[in-house]
Design an enzyme around this catalytic site. Sequence first.
Site, short mmCIF file in Angstrom:
data_model
loop_
_atom_site.label_atom_id
_atom_site.label_comp_id
_atom_site.label_asym_id
_atom_site.label_seq_id
_atom_site.Cartn_x
_atom_site.Cartn_y
_atom_site.Cartn_z
N GLY A 93 0.99 -1.08 -0.77
CA GLY A 93 -0.20 0.39 0.36
C GLY A 93 0.98 1.14 0.64
N SER A 152 -8.78 -0.97 12.17
CA SER A 152 -9.20 0.42 11.40
C SER A 152 -10.49 0.48 12.98
CB SER A 152 -10.54 0.28 10.40
OG SER A 152 -11.35 1.68 10.01
N GLU A 191 -14.05 1.74 12.04
CA GLU A 191 -14.84 0.91 11.22
C GLU A 191 -14.72 -0.03 11.64
OE1 GLU A 191 -17.28 1.31 8.81
OE2 GLU A 191 -16.84 3.78 9.40
N TYR A 225 -16.58 -3.34 4.56
CA TYR A 225 -15.28 -3.28 4.56
C TYR A 225 -14.71 -3.34 6.27
CZ TYR A 225 -11.52 -0.12 6.02
OH TYR A 225 -10.39 0.38 6.82
#
Length: 323
Positions: free
Chosen positions: A9, A124, A126, A148
């Site tokens: 990434g 994350s 999230e 996700y």
Amino acid sequence: MSKRAMITGITGQDGSYLAELLLDEGYEVIGVVRRSSTVTFERIAHIQDRLTLVAGDLLDEVSLIQVLRDHRPDEVYNLAAQSFVQASWSQPVLTGETTALGVTRILDAVRIVDPEIRFYQASSSEMFGKVQAVPQNEDTPFYPRSPYGVAKLYGHWITVNYRESYDLHASSGILFNHESPRRGFEFVTRKVTHGVARIKLGLDVKLSLGNLDAQRDWGFAADYVRAMWLMVQQDAPGDFVVATGETHAVRELCEIAFAVVGLDYRDHVVIDERFLRPAEVDLLVGDPSKAEKVLGWSRDVGFHQLIEMMVESDMDQVSRLIG
Ligand code: NAP
Ligand code: G4F
């Protein structure tokens, strides 16, 4: 002898800041990039001659084993993912393949090639989704609200599992939203700051957004990659929440960003249902006490300063574009 780090990434927002930090720390930096029909190196163009870029893909375990064998890093930072929450509803399987199973592929590659390699996983906030406590810390139960978030939760637990099963030095950073002038245009902060610049410079009149009441804990990406590196330098691996401890609504983000150039967001922002999500994460705010205490981490940049920095950068960028 200098240490060698490998980043998946590296072409993304965080990859570019982490590469800068590691180069400053004297590391040799290997960046894993996937094959695409166009080059996506804008964020690392300024340091590209100091990096070694190698071909690999989180969807292809053999490619990961090969780059690890060829370059034998001391540390691996797994930042690659399908990272856009909204897209995870339209591409749930791809999101699972990359953001969930991709973590197993790279962990397995590390285990096979050299289990002494230290590993960082980009987890994350999230994963907290429909929050079970406010603020969220390392002990808060998870309740992901998007494909996700579910994929990231798998990535988090497989990292914990490989740490416990194979004694890997594998850490999971539970990072809350972090932004910068290098943020992708689809994320709300950059969408707003870029939209503000286009409106101020006469290219647009309206900016279409979704839920203005959603709240996020927004920090600066360059501060957050420092926490990743600090985790990997610890004697023992672990899980760490990295956050500011403050939360702001999208509406407040708009107020500040438009005000930087002397505009009122209410004259320009319109609600477009296409940007509403099937399930929303309403209130994220993290408690970074453990990272502050154990890693000695703290942030330098506050919310207002961050948004100002992004608007100014987008004003420069859009001005240059229109000449
Ligand atoms: P980003 O800008 O979207 O970058 C994602 C990177 O992953 C890009 O370099 C992309 O490469 C690469 N990638 C995607 N699919 C791949 C694949 N199959 N194989 C290899 N590489 C692949 O994300 P970011 O904001 O820097 O975030 C970095 C990581 O932290 C991500 O895992 C994200 O989910 C996580 N995270 C981010 C935040 C945040 O607020 N930014 C918060 C918590 C966690 P291309 O250039 O080829 O597309
Ligand atoms: O900027 P966002 O798309 O970021 P989101 O969904 O919080 O995800 C980001 O942060 C996560 C950490 O919690 C990362 F793991 C993930 O990879 C990514 O970097 O949306 C933020 C909020 C949402 O509540 C969304 O509903 O902004 C709201 N929003 C309102 N209008 C919008 C828009 N988001 C986007 N992207 N576009 C809009 O027009």
